[in-house]
Write a protein that holds these residues in place. Structure first.
Motif, PDB file in Angstrom:
ATOM      1  N   ASP A  78       0.820  -1.208   0.000  1.00  0.00           N
ATOM      2  CA  ASP A  78       0.000   0.000   0.000  1.00  0.00           C
ATOM      3  C   ASP A  78       0.853   1.256   0.000  1.00  0.00           C
ATOM      4  O   ASP A  78       0.525   2.249  -0.654  1.00  0.00           O
ATOM      5  N   ALA A  79       1.948   1.224   0.774  1.00  0.00           N
ATOM      6  CA  ALA A  79       2.825   2.394   0.858  1.00  0.00           C
ATOM      7  C   ALA A  79       3.421   2.735  -0.503  1.00  0.00           C
ATOM      8  O   ALA A  79       3.464   3.907  -0.897  1.00  0.00           O
ATOM      9  N   PHE A  80       3.864   1.721  -1.245  1.00  0.00           N
ATOM     10  CA  PHE A  80       4.424   1.965  -2.571  1.00  0.00           C
ATOM     11  C   PHE A  80       3.354   2.454  -3.541  1.00  0.00           C
ATOM     12  O   PHE A  80       3.579   3.389  -4.314  1.00  0.00           O
ATOM     13  N   ALA A  81       2.182   1.834  -3.501  1.00  0.00           N
ATOM     14  CA  ALA A  81       1.116   2.218  -4.435  1.00  0.00           C
ATOM     15  C   ALA A  81       0.658   3.648  -4.214  1.00  0.00           C
ATOM     16  O   ALA A  81       0.301   4.355  -5.165  1.00  0.00           O
ATOM     17  N   GLY A  82       0.669   4.106  -2.971  1.00  0.00           N
ATOM     18  CA  GLY A  82       0.168   5.435  -2.670  1.00  0.00           C
ATOM     19  C   GLY A  82       1.203   6.533  -2.660  1.00  0.00           C
ATOM     20  O   GLY A  82       0.848   7.713  -2.559  1.00  0.00           O
ATOM     21  N   ALA A  83       2.502   6.181  -2.768  1.00  0.00           N
ATOM     22  CA  ALA A  83       3.562   7.172  -2.582  1.00  0.00           C
ATOM     23  C   ALA A  83       3.459   8.344  -3.548  1.00  0.00           C
ATOM     24  O   ALA A  83       3.603   9.504  -3.162  1.00  0.00           O
ATOM     25  N   LEU A  84       3.224   8.069  -4.831  1.00  0.00           N
ATOM     26  CA  LEU A  84       3.117   9.124  -5.835  1.00  0.00           C
ATOM     27  C   LEU A  84       1.801   9.019  -6.597  1.00  0.00           C
ATOM     28  O   LEU A  84       1.721   9.372  -7.771  1.00  0.00           O
ATOM     29  N   SER A  85       0.764   8.539  -5.908  1.00  0.00           N
ATOM     30  CA  SER A  85      -0.513   8.336  -6.591  1.00  0.00           C
ATOM     31  C   SER A  85      -1.106   9.647  -7.100  1.00  0.00           C
ATOM     32  O   SER A  85      -1.701   9.690  -8.186  1.00  0.00           O
ATOM     33  N   THR A  86      -0.947  10.728  -6.342  1.00  0.00           N
ATOM     34  CA  THR A  86      -1.480  12.019  -6.781  1.00  0.00           C
ATOM     35  C   THR A  86      -0.768  12.497  -8.036  1.00  0.00           C
ATOM     36  O   THR A  86      -1.398  12.945  -9.002  1.00  0.00           O
ATOM     37  N   THR A  87       0.563  12.405  -8.042  1.00  0.00           N
ATOM     38  CA  THR A  87       1.338  12.787  -9.224  1.00  0.00           C
ATOM     39  C   THR A  87       0.981  11.909 -10.419  1.00  0.00           C
ATOM     40  O   THR A  87       0.860  12.393 -11.553  1.00  0.00           O
ATOM     41  N   PHE A  88       0.771  10.598 -10.184  1.00  0.00           N
ATOM     42  CA  PHE A  88       0.378   9.690 -11.254  1.00  0.00           C
ATOM     43  C   PHE A  88      -0.944  10.110 -11.886  1.00  0.00           C
ATOM     44  O   PHE A  88      -1.069  10.190 -13.115  1.00  0.00           O
ATOM     45  N   LEU A  89      -1.935  10.406 -11.069  1.00  0.00           N
ATOM     46  CA  LEU A  89      -3.255  10.746 -11.596  1.00  0.00           C
ATOM     47  C   LEU A  89      -3.244  12.069 -12.357  1.00  0.00           C
ATOM     48  O   LEU A  89      -3.977  12.239 -13.338  1.00  0.00           O
ATOM     49  N   ILE A  90      -2.388  13.015 -11.937  1.00  0.00           N
ATOM     50  CA  ILE A  90      -2.339  14.317 -12.609  1.00  0.00           C
ATOM     51  C   ILE A  90      -1.471  14.260 -13.869  1.00  0.00           C
ATOM     52  O   ILE A  90      -1.911  14.637 -14.960  1.00  0.00           O
ATOM     53  N   ARG A  91      -0.238  13.776 -13.720  1.00  0.00           N
ATOM     54  CA  ARG A  91       0.722  13.839 -14.830  1.00  0.00           C
ATOM     55  C   ARG A  91       0.569  12.688 -15.817  1.00  0.00           C
ATOM     56  O   ARG A  91       0.622  12.892 -17.032  1.00  0.00           O
ATOM     57  N   ALA A  92       0.433  11.471 -15.305  1.00  0.00           N
ATOM     58  CA  ALA A  92       0.438  10.301 -16.186  1.00  0.00           C
ATOM     59  C   ALA A  92      -0.953   9.963 -16.701  1.00  0.00           C
ATOM     60  O   ALA A  92      -1.129   9.639 -17.875  1.00  0.00           O
TER      61      ALA A  92
END
Length: 409
Positions: free
Chosen positions: A234-248
């Motif tokens: 969970d920690a890995f999946a959520g670490a950059l989830s916000t950046t993933f949803l915006i940029r990627a």
């Protein structure tokens, strides 16, 4: 079961849990989003996660909370009130800076907020361990988690919408400071534990005795390893989830704020309450195993978003709903495990040590390593990898089934 949720010892934990969870997103996901929209580099954003080191290191000053207390409101509530008032002022002060112009100053202030927040957590976790009766532990853990997750929705998703459409970043952080100040009112009226535990007689005892008590138990080192590994995926999946949803994934800031956080509110509430109810029936071990598997599998939802050629609000809504539901279930069981492991005399230090270990993966592994894994595997491959990262924790849980079942006896 509904009667235990309205207990005068359980019900205040909703707002106190809210106060405990409010600062975390403001120094992590929300700060990450702020830095992202102001074009801070991905590497700098990755290392910005290190401002949360206090959550991992809080066991170092937890003995002070066990040994000493402010001369008002009891052994735990006095510390909670002091940290809440300092947090209210410090969170508001973060709104005076900008990541693109004052990244270093803002990061240092975020470190201070994280320190105060971690200190509040020390006192609050000890308070929960001390005030709840045995039959209230599952419900207390669920309500505590629900309040915590609600706060992350407010300081995460709602904060993004407010910053993007209404208030701007500075005023949003000012408002979050006001919310923290309001939570202090509940601290004033919360009950004291019925059984007052004796504080350590000296600082030396406060440092040594909690560790001696814990490590004298069979399988102590294995339990510590399990705590580090259980939520690592969970920690890995959520670490950059916000950046993933915006940029990627190509979603806008408002879409991420509305769906990724605010829409997840209902699923979070249901997950936390279900977690408390299901634990009462299944027992601690079975709940940890089932919820842990669900947490791992739910990461595949982000993989589906990553392979989509165009942003889909429906898909993001379903993925976020499932992730929040499973997160509420798993965290409720995990908090109940930590409370069951604590001796009330040393509950501040022992809970701080255990919860700090649970943050090791998020702070020192997931934050710095996620950018590396994303760059080498791509976002789809990365999210598949997070499922496998969760497996060692589940295997350890299975190996030490007997120890967990003894805690629940």
């Amino acid at each position: 079961m509904s009667r235990v949720y309205t207990s005068p010892r359980v019900l205040p934990l909703l707002i106190l849990g809210f106060a405990s969870g409010l600062p975390l997103a403001l120094v992590s996901g929300t700060l990450q989003a702020w830095a992202t929209v102001e074009n801070v580099s991905l590497t700098e954003i990755g290392f910005l996660t290190l401002v949360g080191s206090a959550y991992t290191l809080k066991f170092l000053w937890a003995p002070l909370i066990d040994r000493y207390a402010p001369p008002f409101m009891g052994r735990r509530r006095g510390w909670i009130l002091v940290t809440q008032l300092l947090l209210a002022a410090s969170i508001a002060a973060m709104g005076l800076f900008s990541p693109s112009v004052n990244l270093t100053a803002l990061a240092l202030l975020a470190v201070w907020v994280a320190f105060l927040s971690a200190t509040q957590d020390i006192a609050f976790d000890a308070y929960c361990t001390d005030v709840l009766q045995a039959q209230e532990r599952a419900a207390g853990a669920a309500v505590k988690v629900m309040g915590y997750r609600l706060a992350m929705i407010v300081s995460g998703g709602l904060a993004l919408v407010l910053a993007d459409r209404w208030l701007g970043w500075s005023n949003t952080y000012f408002l979050m400071g006001v919310f923290m100040a309001l939570c202090a009112l509940v601290t004033l009226v919360s009950p004291e534990p019925q059984e007052q535990s004796r504080p350590p007689r000296s600082l030396s005892e406060a440092v040594v005795a909690p560790l001696a008590d814990f490590f004298s138990r069979p399988g102590a080192w294995s339990i510590l390893a399990l705590i580090v590994l259980y939520k690592l995926g969970d920690a890995f999946a959520g670490a950059l989830s916000t950046t993933f949803l915006i940029r990627a994934a190509g979603f806008t800031l408002s879409e991420v704020g509305t769906i990724n956080k605010v829409f997840g509110l209902a699923a979070t509430v249901v997950g936390a309450l279900m977690g408390g109810a299901i634990m009462a029936r299944l027992g601690l071990y079975r709940a940890l195993m089932i919820f842990g598997i669900l947490q791992a599998v739910s990461n595949l939802g982000y993989w589906l978003i990553a392979i989509e050629t165009a942003p889909s609000m429906w898909l993001m809504g379903m993925v976020v709903g499932l992730e929040n539901l499973c997160g509420g279930l798993g965290t409720a069981a995990f908090v109940a495990l930590l409370m069951a492991l604590c001796n009330r005399t040393y509950s501040a230090t022992q809970f701080a040590l255990l919860s700090a270990l649970s943050a090791v993966g998020r702070t020192y592994l997931a934050g710095p390593l996620t950018p590396v894994l994303v760059e080498s595997l791509g976002w789809p491959g990365f999210f598949i990898c997070t499922v496998f990262i969760a497996v060692p924790g589940l295997l350890m849980l299975r190996c030490y089934r007997g120890l967990i079942q003894q805690l629940d006896a």
